[in-house]
Design a protein around this motif. Structure first.
Motif, PDB file in Angstrom:
ATOM      1  N   GLN A  81      23.303  -3.520  73.336  1.00  0.00           N
ATOM      2  CA  GLN A  81      21.976  -2.683  72.754  1.00  0.00           C
ATOM      3  C   GLN A  81      22.310  -1.402  71.938  1.00  0.00           C
ATOM      4  N   GLN A  82      23.775  -1.159  71.833  1.00  0.00           N
ATOM      5  CA  GLN A  82      24.261   0.200  71.275  1.00  0.00           C
ATOM      6  C   GLN A  82      23.772   1.218  71.988  1.00  0.00           C
ATOM      7  N   ILE A  83      23.724   1.207  73.311  1.00  0.00           N
ATOM      8  CA  ILE A  83      23.396   2.264  74.146  1.00  0.00           C
ATOM      9  C   ILE A  83      24.554   2.885  74.919  1.00  0.00           C
ATOM     10  N   VAL A  84      24.738   4.363  74.720  1.00  0.00           N
ATOM     11  CA  VAL A  84      25.895   4.968  75.381  1.00  0.00           C
ATOM     12  C   VAL A  84      25.058   5.467  76.654  1.00  0.00           C
ATOM     13  N   GLY A  85      25.589   5.042  77.628  1.00  0.00           N
ATOM     14  CA  GLY A  85      25.253   5.466  79.161  1.00  0.00           C
ATOM     15  C   GLY A  85      26.262   5.097  80.024  1.00  0.00           C
ATOM     16  N   ALA A  86      26.031   5.849  81.136  1.00  0.00           N
ATOM     17  CA  ALA A  86      27.076   5.827  82.269  1.00  0.00           C
ATOM     18  C   ALA A  86      26.950   4.559  82.994  1.00  0.00           C
ATOM     19  N   LYS A  87      28.115   4.058  83.490  1.00  0.00           N
ATOM     20  CA  LYS A  87      28.328   3.179  84.499  1.00  0.00           C
ATOM     21  C   LYS A  87      27.318   3.184  85.720  1.00  0.00           C
ATOM     22  N   ASP A  88      27.465   4.160  86.232  1.00  0.00           N
ATOM     23  CA  ASP A  88      26.670   5.034  87.379  1.00  0.00           C
ATOM     24  C   ASP A  88      25.701   5.682  86.909  1.00  0.00           C
ATOM     25  N   PRO A  89      24.397   5.150  87.054  1.00  0.00           N
ATOM     26  CA  PRO A  89      22.908   6.060  86.208  1.00  0.00           C
ATOM     27  C   PRO A  89      23.018   7.027  87.250  1.00  0.00           C
ATOM     28  N   ASN A  90      23.528   7.130  88.402  1.00  0.00           N
ATOM     29  CA  ASN A  90      23.010   8.401  89.489  1.00  0.00           C
ATOM     30  C   ASN A  90      23.943   9.633  89.127  1.00  0.00           C
ATOM     31  N   ARG A  91      24.946   9.283  88.356  1.00  0.00           N
ATOM     32  CA  ARG A  91      25.739  10.404  87.901  1.00  0.00           C
ATOM     33  C   ARG A  91      25.450  11.123  86.766  1.00  0.00           C
ATOM     34  N   PRO A  92      25.373  12.140  86.126  1.00  0.00           N
ATOM     35  CA  PRO A  92      25.030  12.740  85.092  1.00  0.00           C
ATOM     36  C   PRO A  92      26.180  12.864  84.217  1.00  0.00           C
ATOM     37  N   PHE A  93      25.894  12.895  82.860  1.00  0.00           N
ATOM     38  CA  PHE A  93      26.970  13.645  81.991  1.00  0.00           C
ATOM     39  C   PHE A  93      27.395  14.845  82.369  1.00  0.00           C
ATOM     40  N   PRO A  94      28.959  15.210  82.153  1.00  0.00           N
ATOM     41  CA  PRO A  94      29.112  16.606  82.635  1.00  0.00           C
ATOM     42  C   PRO A  94      28.600  17.788  81.597  1.00  0.00           C
ATOM     43  N   SER A  95      28.495  18.519  82.426  1.00  0.00           N
ATOM     44  CA  SER A  95      27.840  19.962  81.646  1.00  0.00           C
ATOM     45  C   SER A  95      28.572  21.024  81.360  1.00  0.00           C
ATOM     46  N   GLY A  96      28.351  21.705  80.517  1.00  0.00           N
ATOM     47  CA  GLY A  96      29.076  23.026  80.202  1.00  0.00           C
ATOM     48  C   GLY A  96      29.231  23.348  78.749  1.00  0.00           C
ATOM     49  N   GLN A  97      30.307  24.221  78.535  1.00  0.00           N
ATOM     50  CA  GLN A  97      30.423  24.412  76.974  1.00  0.00           C
ATOM     51  C   GLN A  97      31.661  23.721  76.377  1.00  0.00           C
ATOM     52  N   ASN A  98      31.985  22.692  77.046  1.00  0.00           N
ATOM     53  CA  ASN A  98      33.079  21.777  76.349  1.00  0.00           C
ATOM     54  C   ASN A  98      32.369  20.412  75.989  1.00  0.00           C
ATOM     55  N   GLU A  99      32.774  19.947  74.754  1.00  0.00           N
ATOM     56  CA  GLU A  99      32.224  18.663  74.323  1.00  0.00           C
ATOM     57  C   GLU A  99      33.118  17.641  75.102  1.00  0.00           C
ATOM     58  N   THR A 100      32.363  16.424  75.134  1.00  0.00           N
ATOM     59  CA  THR A 100      33.077  15.300  76.187  1.00  0.00           C
ATOM     60  C   THR A 100      33.109  14.073  75.089  1.00  0.00           C
ATOM     61  N   PRO A 101      34.222  13.544  74.651  1.00  0.00           N
ATOM     62  CA  PRO A 101      34.267  12.459  74.062  1.00  0.00           C
ATOM     63  C   PRO A 101      33.845  11.179  74.519  1.00  0.00           C
ATOM     64  N   LEU A 102      33.000  10.561  74.258  1.00  0.00           N
ATOM     65  CA  LEU A 102      32.277   9.431  74.597  1.00  0.00           C
ATOM     66  C   LEU A 102      32.668   7.838  74.005  1.00  0.00           C
ATOM     67  N   VAL A 103      32.655   7.887  72.653  1.00  0.00           N
ATOM     68  CA  VAL A 103      33.080   6.813  72.180  1.00  0.00           C
ATOM     69  C   VAL A 103      34.018   7.191  70.756  1.00  0.00           C
ATOM     70  N   LYS A 104      35.002   6.228  70.596  1.00  0.00           N
ATOM     71  CA  LYS A 104      35.951   6.380  69.450  1.00  0.00           C
ATOM     72  C   LYS A 104      35.687   5.051  68.666  1.00  0.00           C
ATOM     73  N   TRP A 105      36.100   5.040  67.518  1.00  0.00           N
ATOM     74  CA  TRP A 105      36.085   3.852  66.709  1.00  0.00           C
ATOM     75  C   TRP A 105      37.187   3.978  65.365  1.00  0.00           C
ATOM     76  N   ARG A 106      37.416   2.790  64.936  1.00  0.00           N
ATOM     77  CA  ARG A 106      38.468   2.892  63.871  1.00  0.00           C
ATOM     78  C   ARG A 106      38.089   1.871  62.773  1.00  0.00           C
ATOM     79  N   ILE A 107      38.290   2.117  61.388  1.00  0.00           N
ATOM     80  CA  ILE A 107      38.060   1.277  60.153  1.00  0.00           C
ATOM     81  C   ILE A 107      39.395   0.904  59.645  1.00  0.00           C
ATOM     82  N   GLN A 108      39.658  -0.089  59.432  1.00  0.00           N
ATOM     83  CA  GLN A 108      40.878  -0.694  58.916  1.00  0.00           C
ATOM     84  C   GLN A 108      40.668  -1.621  57.693  1.00  0.00           C
TER      85      GLN A 108
END
Length: 522
Positions: free
Chosen positions: A351-378
């Motif tokens: 479904q192209q939805i970015v979500g945590a495996k455990d829905p009871n845990r939130p994404f980390p908060s704070g001033q830092n960015e958290t990489p979730l998805v990476k991709w490559r085009i060749q």
């Protein structure tokens, strides 16, 4: 017959100036001149001397001798007439002492050549010789006018550039007073992505994705360099100071002229930035960035064309971390995704939805960015290049003419384009004959930088021509290119945020950016 040589020597026989009119070795002429003082008798009033091979026709001029060396068959009356003409010419160009004669040696030789041609006296007067020697050169005048026009043109460009920099500083100063603005505003906070390696560890409540972006900078980027006067707090006992003194500006201009990079409008130092970071206006910020690693052959073809992308998330509050991101992207051949181990892969693939495996845990908060998805085009080819650059150096005489042109793709509008061309070691800046944009010469690294602020529909192509001394064509490679764009190859974007708990979806902003990490013409 002919005059063999015309010379000025000291009383001891030291040659100061000597012009030979026949093929004669240096040892031969030095031997003849050194022997002359020994042949001159003291107290005798002669004007010539003869040896077995040559005749000396001479005239004392204060502490020196003006001397003609001829063969014995020459007409002595004509030689005396030539000697009298030279004796009148010497005082016109020099004082009668050794230092002055040596300093004006070339002027005297030119005058001797006008009076004597192939060993025979020319029918000229002193005034005619002076006129011939002072004859104006059209080529010299044209060269001097061209050099002066280049100097004036360079001064005008420097003044124009200085005024533009002053305007940019004033605008930045106004924006700095307003603090952080959203992505839609005029001031976008740029994020420098460094190491994006992913390691499989769990989410920590309120902490961060362990092992991901551990060495990421804080959300507010901290430019290197000295803080500007406007950004520095006033010291105790002093009022607020606006602007900079004239001496400071002159010092900075001199450093710029030597190739130093001066960041005058940098933000406060990293210490103060950590103490009081900028607070984003939206509780959630999504950063989408693609980096280009491209190596293009100078004669056509691509050695390497690699696109790497990252989707990173920043959440300010723990309560807003219980979310899922709905994304979409363009179907690009050779596009492959990789998600963090703690992202629900099946949900992402189906479904192209970015979500945590455990829905009871939130994404980390704070001033830092958290990489979730990476991709490559060749598998991309030369037709997909955002910017193509061709360089045509050609040597003509004692100069090398270099023509450079660019062609930009219709897919992207490129910002802050800088094309860096390496040059041979130069004593002065190259001569830029024509350019679409601005240029700057870095004498320390011997690099010419061609800058275009924006490439859009109005200027998809452009060119520059400059001149340098003779150089090998390979000297001007590799050409490095830097730019940025506000859209990407994958066209990936977040279309919505789904809250996992009751309530309205939190507000979010997203930044999309394409950057040339390594873009070269080799």
């Amino acid at each position: 017959m002919v005059v063999l040589a015309a010379s000025i020597i000291s009383k001891s026989g030291k040659a100061l100036v000597s012009r030979q009119y026949v093929d004669m070795s240096r040892i031969r002429i030095e031997g003849l001149l050194a022997a002359f003082p020994k042949l001159v008798g003291t107290g005798k009033q002669h004007t010539y001397l003869e040896t077995e091979s040559v005749r000396y026709v001479y005239q004392p001029i204060e502490g020196l001798y003006l001397l003609l060396i001829t063969n014995k068959q020459s007409n002595i009356l004509e030689d005396l007439d030539t000697l009298r003409l030279l004796s009148k010419l010497v005082p016109e160009y020099s004082s009668l002492d050794e230092d002055s004669i040596c300093k004006t040696a070339f002027e005297l030789i030119f005058a001797f050549d006008e009076a004597i041609s192939l060993g025979n006296k020319e029918n000229v007067t002193v005034q005619q010789v002076k006129q011939y020697c002072e004859m104006e050169s059209h080529e010299e005048k044209a060269h001097k006018l061209m050099m002066q026009s280049k100097i004036n043109e360079t001064k005008d460009v420097m003044k124009k550039r200085a005024s533009e920099l002053d305007k940019i500083r004033m605008e930045k100063g106004k924006l700095d007073k307003g603090g952080y603005s959203s992505i839609s505003g005029p001031r976008v906070i740029e994020k420098t992505f460094s190491d994006m390696n992913i390691s499989g560890t769990g989410f920590g409540s309120g902490s961060g994705l362990s092992g991901i972006g551990a060495d990421m900078d804080s959300f507010a980027s901290k430019p290197k360099g000295r803080p500007s006067a406007a950004a520095t707090a006033p010291g105790k006992g002093f009022g607020m100071k606006l602007g900079k003194s004239q001496k400071t500006n002159q010092f900075l201009e001199s450093l710029k002229a030597e190739g130093e990079v001066i960041l005058e409008d940098a933000q406060p130092s990293s210490v103060s930035s950590r103490a009081s970071p900028l607070i984003p206006s939206d509780p959630i910020t999504v950063t989408i960035e693609e980096k280009l690693n491209v190596i293009v052959k100078r004669d056509g073809g691509v050695n390497n064309f690699d696109v790497q992308g990252t989707l990173a998330l920043q959440v300010l509050n723990d309560a807003d971390g219980f979310i899922q991101l709905q994304i979409e992207n363009k179907d690009v051949p050779g596009l492959s995704f990789k998600t963090h181990p703690n992202i629900h892969k099946e949900l992402f693939n189906s479904q192209q939805i970015v979500g945590a495996k455990d829905p009871n845990r939130p994404f980390p908060s704070g001033q830092n960015e958290t990489p979730l998805v990476k991709w490559r085009i060749q598998g991309m080819n030369e037709s997909n290049l955002p910017l193509s650059v061709n360089c045509w150096p050609s040597v003509s005489g004692y100069e090398t003419y270099v023509n450079i042109e660019y062609e930009a793709s219709e897919m992207f509008d490129l910002n802050n384009v800088v094309i860096s061309i390496p040059l041979p070691a130069l004593r002065e800046a190259p001569t830029v004959k024509q350019i679409d944009g601005e240029w700057k010469y870095d004498p320390r690294n011997s690099v010419l930088e061609w800058s275009i602020i924006l490439i859009d529909q109005s200027n998809r192509s452009g060119s520059m021509e400059f001149i340098v001394p003779p150089a090998d064509p390979s000297t001007f490679f590799p050409i490095s290119i830097g730019f940025a764009a506000s859209n990407t190859f994958s066209d990936l974007k977040v279309t919505g945020i789904h809250p996992l708990k009751e309530g309205n979806p939190p507000k979010y902003s997203q930044r999309v950016r394409l950057v040339a990490a390594n873009y070269q013409i080799v």
